[in-house]
Design an enzyme around this catalytic site. Structure first.
Site: not given
Length: 860
Positions: A130, A406, A687
């Site tokens: 619109d 890690s 990680d």
């Protein structure tokens, strides 16, 4: 038919037509509106390697006819509706109809044409908007329509109900949008592409442009430069500078790329699509030939120049057969070659270990893997102890893979600096890492270090790497683990594999969304090895040395030097990219976490059933507030950014039917290809611990056929937690894996080693699980050797969650604490010798049962 305006845009081959008459009425699909028949679909349930294919190109016409009963969301104005069209597999540009003013039943009758490849998943996005002259235009509805429903020769009329929340009939006339689709095959050249049945790389146009050096110098003196644009290329817009007068553009060939050139004041920062003095479709240039082109220059703007100034163009089409990505779920050739060599090493080790009289055949050699979790310096030190124990038992030579995540990655990157590390004494590497653990860490924030960090980060940014906080973390981490710069690179670890002399290391992370989507709704396993970096889900990999170079459609468009391994370690241990929602999940108990995750996954799959199109309705006022809150919860302020090597690869039209893709499904967004990773400019790698702190997924790849997994768990918060999460994940994903079912006594008083197996599922590996516990080590200095009173202090190792010197954020250990953790890990392996050997022997026997032979084994 009267045509009021005709406008051609070469990039999308799009014609926009306003029709003042009426179109012939078309019947709905299934009502006999056309005699065209849908061609039979074919699918492959087991994608192999990449396939070079060629298919015709089609012209799609989309006629936006009308809408019914559209109510303006603005109470002060009437509805001024228009419709936008976006088909990124044909064009990156969004097109739109005219806005029909003050009408709840607008009629457009505007047609748009797109060149498409039907073997690609084409989803057209339509937005009903619109227009608002004061504020931003309102998007009332978004429709995602799968063009697979439109087949060649057919005319399809779709009436989209704009009431997605209702149970109204699909073809309701109230609140609806009428759109007609037609598809016809285009004469002329076919399109070539390579696919693995999930992702496809398409044929490229590559344009090289060189601006005359003398002209460039004159323009720069006049404070002007040449602006070159290929709108839908990877590069987009490029400009001449003092050191840059040659350019390259990459674009999908069937999009019909167009070169636009203009002069611009250097101080001008605005980018607009006007004022181009040269507009040149590449199709008018002879392919593969050098062409000199005169660039018209207005004398009023540059009075001292001739009326025409020279450019030099060459363009070529580049087929997808020589890709810089590998499309295929099978193991790469280098890993297959490694496995053949490694199996000979393993076969010799097993023959000695079990006193076999006959040599094992290649398919009789079990694949044994070591799987380590993360845990900071604790994981690094403990993994040294575990490997030392395996080496003392002569089991290390039986291992083919070692996967880490890690902190445990630090152990492997240190060891693989020595090409023969597993056959050498580990005393020296352990002494070296102990020295780093004992040293003061204050040096990492010294003035000299900060200057070094700044210099390194600036150099990386100048090379083309995406700056991020993770790069700084990588340099800080390097200072913690090394005395100086670590010059090693991951690809250099191939020297430790060229004879099969060591296990193959695989480092694991997950790819997530940078914002708006939580880790638990979207995460994809990514593995790094000395050979390749790859997505398990998409069956797409690149050579390790090409990681973080810039890719487009499977080709390198800008090659960057391979990063030092410290920057990869920064990614593998990227603990700075969680969002708040991750924290909310992890604050719950493991049972609540898994119940919530599995429930969310099932509900998401139920709610994402795909029937050809989907309606999305923008949120209300309250919904917008929730969206803002969700943005806060899911944003990753310290995210890492890496160039996406999947960028712009397209999904095959039947990618959802492929077994391997569904098998590794890790996201609820599977049915929305435009929301998946190939559409992203960069990857967000974090990680693995922010979902499951476990490096196991690469070992569960069917092609690796792993028989025994020695799981080393460095979690101190709760024994069995990580391995139970992995088992639950595999259960939900349908991956063969043994059930982890410890008793209540095991949970209260865990032992050194557990063996889990599934005799009913021969594809499930045998799991030999080692929690980080201090059990009999308190009283025994070695298996069967009791401690003397003076040795009792050596058995006092606090690996519990409270007051432990081995907490993840602790970067400095005392000499005594380091030795105790190392000795505990080594002892737990030696103490569990029989269980490990029995598990390997069972795996070997299982393989022998396929083709029985009497090897005259001695019992373990």
């Amino acid at each position: 038919m009267q045509i009021r305006q005709l406008h051609a845009k070469y990039g999308a081959k799009l014609l926009k037509v306003w029709d003042e008459g009426t179109w012939p009425k078309r019947k709905l699909v299934g009502e006999g509106g056309t005699s065209a028949k849908r061609p039979p679909t074919t699918s492959s349930n087991s994608p192999e390697g990449s396939k070079n294919q060629e298919f015709p190109v089609f012209l799609l016409s989309v006629r936006i006819i009308k809408a019914n009963i559209l109510t303006s969301r603005d109470a002060l104005t009437s509805s001024d509706c228009y419709v936008t069209l976006y088909l990124p597999t044909s064009s990156l540009e969004k097109f739109r109809t005219q806005a029909i003013k003050d009408s709840a039943n607008p009629v457009w009758n505007e047609t748009f044409y797109f060149r498409i490849q039907t073997k690609i998943k084409n989803i057209l996005e339509l937005e009903v908007c619109d227009a608002d002259p004061v504020t931003k235009d309102n998007i009332q509805f978004t429709i995602a329509f799968d063009l697979e429903k439109v087949w060649p020769g057919a005319t399809i009329l779709e009436i989209f109900s704009l009431k997605p929340e209702s149970d109204a009939c699909h073809y309701s006339n109230d609140d609806s949008l009428e759109v007609e689709f037609r598809l016809s095959e285009l004469p002329g050249p076919v399109e070539h592409f390579v696919s693995n049945c999930v992702l496809a790389a398409r044929e490229l146009s590559i344009l090289n442009v060189k601006v005359d050096k003398e002209l460039n110098e004159k323009l720069l003196k006049a404070k002007k430069n040449v602006v070159l644009t290929v709108q839908e290329s990877y590069e987009g817009t490029q400009k001449t500078t003092k050191d840059l007068n040659s350019f390259c553009f990459h674009c999908i060939k069937i999009w019909g790329p167009v070169l636009k050139v203009k002069l611009q004041n250097i101080s001008c920062k605005e980018e607009n699509d006007s004022g181009y003095s040269l507009v040149l479709p590449l199709k008018f240039l002879p392919e593969g030939q050098e062409v000199n082109i005169d660039l018209p220059v207005k004398e009023a703007s540059v009075a001292s120049f001739n009326q025409f100034s020279p450019l030099m163009d060459t363009w070529s089409s580049q087929g997808p057969q020589d890709l810089d990505v590998r499309l295929g779920y099978e193991l790469c050739a280098e890993e297959q070659d490694f496995l053949q060599k490694r199996k000979r090493v393993v076969a010799d080790a097993l023959k000695k270990l079990f006193d076999l009289r006959l040599d094992l055949l290649e398919d009789e050699v079990p694949v044994v893997a070591v799987m380590a979790t993360g845990g900071g310096c604790r994981a690094m030190a403990a993994l040294y102890g575990h490997l030392l124990g395996l080496q003392k038992l002569n089991i290390l030579d039986c291992v083919s893979y070692i996967t880490t995540s890690s902190g445990s990655t630090w152990t492997m990157t240190n060891l693989y600096q020595n090409p023969d590390w597993s056959h050498k004494s580990l005393d020296e590497p352990i002494k070296a890492v102990k020295r780093q653990m004992l040293k003061s860490k204050w040096d990492i924030i010294s003035i000299e270090r900060l200057k070094y960090y700044h210099k390194e980060l600036v150099e990386r940014a100048e090379m083309g790497h995406i700056p991020s906080f993770t790069c700084l973390w990588a340099l800080v981490q390097e200072g913690v683990l090394h005395d100086g710069a670590n010059k090693n690179k991951l690809s250099e670890q191939r020297a430790a594999l060229n004879r099969g002399q060591n296990p193959l290391p695989i480092y694991t992370v997950i790819n997530v969304k940078e914002k708006l989507v939580s880790t638990f709704d979207f995460r994809e396993w990514v593995e790094f090895s000395p050979y390749e970096v790859g997505f398990l889900k998409y069956g797409t990999s690149i050579r390790t040395e090409d990681f973080d170079s810039q890719f487009f459609m499977g080709k390198i468009v800008k090659k960057l030097p391979e990063s030092r391994i410290c920057f990869l370690e920064g990614i593998w241990t990227n603990i700075f990219s969680p969002n708040l929602l991750d924290g909310l999940y992890w604050s719950s108990s493991p049972e609540e976490f898994w119940e919530r995750w599995v429930k969310d996954m099932v509900e998401s799959e139920d709610n994402n059933s795909y029937d050809g199109y989907t309606i999305y309705k923008p949120p209300s006022g309250a919904g917008k507030f929730c969206k803002i809150f969700n943005d806060i919860l899911t944003d990753r302020p310290l995210k890492e950014g890496t160039h996406n090597f999947l960028r712009s690869l397209d999904f095959c039209n039947n990618y959802l039917e492929q077994k391997d893709f569904i098998y590794w499904r890790d996201t609820v967004l599977d049915t929305s290809p435009y929301k998946l990773t190939p559409t992203e400019k960069s990857l967000c790698l974090i990680d693995i611990g922010f979902f499951v702190n476990n490096s196991g997924p690469p070992l569960l790849k069917p092609e690796r056929n792993v028989d025994v997994i020695i799981a080393l768990d460095y979690d101190m918060s709760e024994v069995f937690k990580q391995i139970e999460m992995m088992a639950k994940y595999c259960e939900v994903q349908g991956i063969p894996f043994p059930k982890v079912d410890p008793t209540e006594e095991d949970r209260k008083n865990p032992k050194e080693c557990y063996v889990f197996s599934d005799d009913d599922n021969p594809k499930a590996p045998i799991l030999v699980y080692f929690p980080l516990v201090n059990c009999t080590f308190k009283e025994y200095i070695a298996p069967g050797v009791k401690r003397t009173p003076s040795q009792m202090s050596g058995g006092e190792v606090n690996v519990g969650p409270h007051e432990s010197p081995y907490k993840t954020l602790n970067l400095t250990y005392s000499s005594e604490n380091f030795d105790r953790l190392l000795n505990l890990s080594t002892y737990n392996i030696l103490f569990s010798k029989d269980r490990i050997l029995q598990s390997i022997q069972r795996a070997m026997q299982k393989r022998l049962n396929i083709r029985p032979r009497n090897l005259n084994t001695s019992s373990v």
